[in-house]
Design a protein around this motif. Sequence first.
Motif, short mmCIF file in Angstrom:
data_model
loop_
_atom_site.label_atom_id
_atom_site.label_comp_id
_atom_site.label_asym_id
_atom_site.label_seq_id
_atom_site.Cartn_x
_atom_site.Cartn_y
_atom_site.Cartn_z
N LEU A 74 0.18 43.75 15.67
CA LEU A 74 0.35 44.63 16.83
C LEU A 74 1.83 44.92 17.10
CD1 LEU A 74 -2.36 43.18 19.22
CD2 LEU A 74 -2.39 45.42 18.14
N HIS A 75 2.68 43.92 16.96
CA HIS A 75 4.11 44.12 17.18
C HIS A 75 4.68 45.10 16.17
CE1 HIS A 75 8.46 42.86 16.87
NE2 HIS A 75 8.34 43.22 18.14
N LEU A 76 4.31 44.96 14.91
CA LEU A 76 4.82 45.86 13.87
C LEU A 76 4.30 47.30 14.06
CD1 LEU A 76 4.72 43.64 10.66
CD2 LEU A 76 6.67 44.23 12.08
N GLU A 77 3.13 47.44 14.67
CA GLU A 77 2.58 48.77 14.92
C GLU A 77 3.11 49.39 16.21
OE1 GLU A 77 -1.67 48.32 14.96
OE2 GLU A 77 -1.71 47.61 12.89
N GLY A 80 0.63 46.86 22.12
CA GLY A 80 0.74 45.71 23.02
C GLY A 80 0.40 44.41 22.32
N TYR A 81 1.39 43.58 22.08
CA TYR A 81 1.20 42.33 21.32
C TYR A 81 1.22 41.08 22.21
CZ TYR A 81 6.22 42.01 21.94
OH TYR A 81 7.47 41.95 22.49
N ASP A 85 -1.83 42.00 27.21
CA ASP A 85 -2.11 43.37 26.80
C ASP A 85 -3.56 43.56 26.33
OD1 ASP A 85 0.51 44.24 27.29
OD2 ASP A 85 1.18 43.53 25.32
N ALA A 86 -4.12 44.71 26.67
CA ALA A 86 -5.50 45.02 26.30
C ALA A 86 -5.66 45.12 24.77
CB ALA A 86 -5.94 46.32 26.96
N ASP A 87 -4.66 45.70 24.09
CA ASP A 87 -4.71 45.79 22.63
C ASP A 87 -4.84 44.40 22.01
OD1 ASP A 87 -4.45 48.54 22.53
OD2 ASP A 87 -2.28 48.50 22.30
N PHE A 88 -4.06 43.48 22.51
CA PHE A 88 -4.07 42.11 21.99
C PHE A 88 -5.43 41.45 22.22
CE2 PHE A 88 -3.20 37.53 22.45
CZ PHE A 88 -2.69 37.27 21.20
N LYS A 89 -5.94 41.57 23.44
CA LYS A 89 -7.23 40.95 23.76
C LYS A 89 -8.36 41.52 22.91
CE LYS A 89 -5.97 39.92 28.52
NZ LYS A 89 -6.18 40.28 29.93
#
Length: 156
Positions: A74-77, A80-81, A85-89
């Motif tokens: 997620l961090h490289l993209e 939200g890492y 963050d919703a992306d992470f969850k």
Amino acid sequence: MENLELQQLVETISIDLFGKPFKHKAFFNPRLKSTGGRYLLGTHNIEINKKYLEQLGKNELIGIIKHELCHYHLHLEGRGYQHRDADFKSLLKMVGAPRYCNQLPEVKQKRRPSKILLYRCTSCNLVYQRKRKIDTSRYVCGKCRGKLALVKEYLA
């Protein structure tokens, strides 16, 4: 398991679950105490606490690796890492990674019993139960403004 085996395991999990390669380093860090692993934002490396492998087994280690790879990809993209963050969850749920790692058995044993302190007002005899010591020269009874005295201290 050594660092080379860990590196290969991380690369395999990354390709199998995320469909993307892991291009950085993964290694055991013996100085990690309170966490199973961490993703380093500056270097993009992943550090793992070897005690989790030794005390809780390979399944716990794989869960930690999945969790850290979620941060990594997620961090490289640029998404939200962070834990909030919703992306992470959603990525955690998708790959079956734990949000937090289990506590080490050695840490569970070190937990101290909590201390209970009983204070009594010398005027109206009202009893106060506290977990922390209070300065009886500064604090008074909330009911009658009388002086407080420590009556008993015990472990719960």
